[in-house]
Write a protein that holds these residues in place. Sequence first.
Motif, PDB file in Angstrom:
ATOM      1  N   ALA A 324       0.879  -1.205   0.019  1.00  0.00           N
ATOM      2  CA  ALA A 324      -0.225  -0.085   0.076  1.00  0.00           C
ATOM      3  C   ALA A 324       0.858   1.235  -0.049  1.00  0.00           C
ATOM      4  CB  ALA A 324      -0.910  -0.083   1.274  1.00  0.00           C
ATOM      5  N   VAL A 325       1.866   1.218   0.595  1.00  0.00           N
ATOM      6  CA  VAL A 325       2.942   2.532   0.769  1.00  0.00           C
ATOM      7  C   VAL A 325       3.557   2.571  -0.456  1.00  0.00           C
ATOM      8  CG1 VAL A 325       4.747   3.358   1.877  1.00  0.00           C
ATOM      9  CG2 VAL A 325       3.161   2.255   3.459  1.00  0.00           C
ATOM     10  N   GLU A 326       4.043   1.617  -1.080  1.00  0.00           N
ATOM     11  CA  GLU A 326       4.476   1.583  -2.504  1.00  0.00           C
ATOM     12  C   GLU A 326       3.616   2.198  -3.502  1.00  0.00           C
ATOM     13  OE1 GLU A 326       6.993  -1.067  -5.429  1.00  0.00           O
ATOM     14  OE2 GLU A 326       6.048  -2.134  -3.993  1.00  0.00           O
ATOM     15  N   ARG A 327       2.293   1.632  -3.497  1.00  0.00           N
ATOM     16  CA  ARG A 327       1.447   2.078  -4.353  1.00  0.00           C
ATOM     17  C   ARG A 327       1.107   3.604  -4.099  1.00  0.00           C
ATOM     18  NH1 ARG A 327      -4.484  -0.677  -5.533  1.00  0.00           N
ATOM     19  NH2 ARG A 327      -4.946   0.509  -7.314  1.00  0.00           N
ATOM     20  N   ALA A 328       1.104   3.950  -2.903  1.00  0.00           N
ATOM     21  CA  ALA A 328       0.785   5.487  -2.750  1.00  0.00           C
ATOM     22  C   ALA A 328       1.870   6.194  -3.251  1.00  0.00           C
ATOM     23  CB  ALA A 328       0.536   5.865  -1.096  1.00  0.00           C
ATOM     24  N   LEU A 329       2.903   5.938  -2.913  1.00  0.00           N
ATOM     25  CA  LEU A 329       4.182   6.710  -3.507  1.00  0.00           C
ATOM     26  C   LEU A 329       4.346   6.794  -4.970  1.00  0.00           C
ATOM     27  CD1 LEU A 329       7.005   5.630  -0.771  1.00  0.00           C
ATOM     28  CD2 LEU A 329       5.661   7.928  -0.809  1.00  0.00           C
ATOM     29  N   ARG A 330       4.114   5.815  -5.819  1.00  0.00           N
ATOM     30  CA  ARG A 330       4.119   5.691  -7.083  1.00  0.00           C
ATOM     31  C   ARG A 330       3.073   6.562  -7.623  1.00  0.00           C
ATOM     32  NH1 ARG A 330       7.654   2.577  -9.271  1.00  0.00           N
ATOM     33  NH2 ARG A 330       8.431   0.725  -7.979  1.00  0.00           N
ATOM     34  N   ARG A 331       2.053   6.764  -6.800  1.00  0.00           N
ATOM     35  CA  ARG A 331       0.719   7.960  -7.367  1.00  0.00           C
ATOM     36  C   ARG A 331       1.273   9.312  -7.224  1.00  0.00           C
ATOM     37  NH1 ARG A 331      -4.975   4.949  -5.503  1.00  0.00           N
ATOM     38  NH2 ARG A 331      -4.801   3.290  -6.879  1.00  0.00           N
ATOM     39  N   VAL A 332       2.155   9.519  -6.336  1.00  0.00           N
ATOM     40  CA  VAL A 332       2.781  10.951  -5.905  1.00  0.00           C
ATOM     41  C   VAL A 332       3.552  11.564  -7.135  1.00  0.00           C
ATOM     42  CG1 VAL A 332       3.948  12.692  -4.377  1.00  0.00           C
ATOM     43  CG2 VAL A 332       2.398  10.718  -3.640  1.00  0.00           C
ATOM     44  N   PRO A 333       3.342  12.505  -7.601  1.00  0.00           N
ATOM     45  CA  PRO A 333       4.146  13.052  -8.766  1.00  0.00           C
ATOM     46  C   PRO A 333       5.947  13.263  -8.298  1.00  0.00           C
ATOM     47  CG  PRO A 333       2.532  14.605  -8.363  1.00  0.00           C
ATOM     48  CD  PRO A 333       2.428  13.589  -7.455  1.00  0.00           C
ATOM     49  N   GLY A 334       6.521  12.580  -8.958  1.00  0.00           N
ATOM     50  CA  GLY A 334       8.008  12.177  -8.798  1.00  0.00           C
ATOM     51  C   GLY A 334       8.057  11.199  -7.827  1.00  0.00           C
ATOM     52  N   SER A 335       6.954  10.151  -7.378  1.00  0.00           N
ATOM     53  CA  SER A 335       7.250   9.066  -6.536  1.00  0.00           C
ATOM     54  C   SER A 335       7.951   9.299  -5.196  1.00  0.00           C
ATOM     55  CB  SER A 335       7.842   8.049  -7.301  1.00  0.00           C
ATOM     56  OG  SER A 335       7.046   7.680  -8.632  1.00  0.00           O
ATOM     57  N   GLU A 336       7.912  10.498  -4.652  1.00  0.00           N
ATOM     58  CA  GLU A 336       8.583  10.804  -3.515  1.00  0.00           C
ATOM     59  C   GLU A 336       7.693  11.656  -2.563  1.00  0.00           C
ATOM     60  OE1 GLU A 336      10.574  13.437  -0.703  1.00  0.00           O
ATOM     61  OE2 GLU A 336       9.650  14.144  -2.902  1.00  0.00           O
ATOM     62  N   ARG A 337       7.499  11.439  -1.237  1.00  0.00           N
ATOM     63  CA  ARG A 337       6.861  12.229  -0.286  1.00  0.00           C
ATOM     64  C   ARG A 337       7.509  12.165   0.944  1.00  0.00           C
ATOM     65  NH1 ARG A 337       0.547  10.473   0.685  1.00  0.00           N
ATOM     66  NH2 ARG A 337       0.492  11.772  -1.420  1.00  0.00           N
ATOM     67  N   ALA A 338       7.907  13.375   1.546  1.00  0.00           N
ATOM     68  CA  ALA A 338       8.395  13.523   2.838  1.00  0.00           C
ATOM     69  C   ALA A 338      10.002  12.969   2.772  1.00  0.00           C
ATOM     70  CB  ALA A 338       7.530  13.093   3.780  1.00  0.00           C
TER      71      ALA A 338
END
Length: 394
Positions: A324-338
């Motif tokens: 779930a975390v990997e899928r959420a990060l891939r949906r973010v532009p740039g595949s990066e969050r915090a």
Amino acid sequence: MRPDSIAWERAAEVRAAADGWGRAGAIDAPTLEAIRNVYPDPRVTPSAVWRVLTAVMVTAVVLCSSGAFALAIRPREVGLSLLLWVFGAACVVATERLEVSPRLARRGAAGAAAFWGILLFLGGLGLLLHEILAIRGGDALRLFLLTSAVTWAAACWRWGSPLFAGLSAASLFALLAQMPFGRALWVVAGVVLTGVAGRRLDDGALAPSHRRAATVVLLAAVAAIYVALNVYSLDNGLLETLRPLAPRRIAPSGVLFAGAAVATAVLPLGVLAWGWRSRRTVLLDAGIVLVALSLVTLRYYVHIAPLWTVLLVSGATLVTLALAVERALRRVPGSERAGFTTDALFSDDRGQKVLQVVAVAGTLTPAAGAPASAEKSFVPGGGASGGAGASGKF
């Protein structure tokens, strides 16, 4: 460590990081080659499999040589102690000679020789303390553990082996377990070592191997704190069993038991939070392991399901959470969050090399014997004999 060894290690770290940048596409081939030219590493570094095999060969030579001398002269305990010290000193001298040479420093022989040098010295010390009747058993054990902790720490500082740092920390906590109020001493020493080692993880003044040794000490300290505060360890007196001739154990009070239960639940979450804020995967991994151990402890006191069911559900939950975390990060532009990303940028391949060593070591087993063929099996009914024109059966 020798200044030349530190310089070689720093150059190797920079080259390894540059290789990761090259694999990730952050730098081009000319830039990578320029970095290699600026930071040359004269040491010859064979594969991990070859280094392991070399260490095994050195181990066989040391053990066979010392064993042959012991069988030949058959010394008493004091003489055997001196013999072990002689071989230990020879291993230490060999380590120093190997560490000087760039061609031999990273072939696995130096690390194996250093390990057996310290181990033979401690073995001789243990035999000598056992022979001296003036030192009581408990005092001899504490003196041995103190010497072990200091010796392994000195060996780590001299040769930069994280394994030696872990052995030194283990000896220190084993020593504290022999003292009165050993559980409290484990917590105090664990907190102190955690604070000291945590500040040295990114200390540029230290050699890279010393920073890795600080990581090992940090993990050992966190593990010691968890074992000392774990409610199962307190309830069953696990630390008290490490102390020979310990006084009769008293059942913990209700307040102490409740405090240990709270610490068992809170400490893993604190390690996870520390790893999240510092972006250190080693702390995140340690926190996940501690959470799993806390769930197993909970299952011991609260029988909500069979143990295999708890472990299966916990593993499935972790896998689902990771996906779930990997899928959420891939949906973010740039595949990066915090600061978290799904891309393994600039990562080295040390973990893959360890798996390769394990896989190759698993193949170093004797091959299965071929079954006997039917043509060579025993057939009853006698045989035949004859010669010079005569023949017969029996």
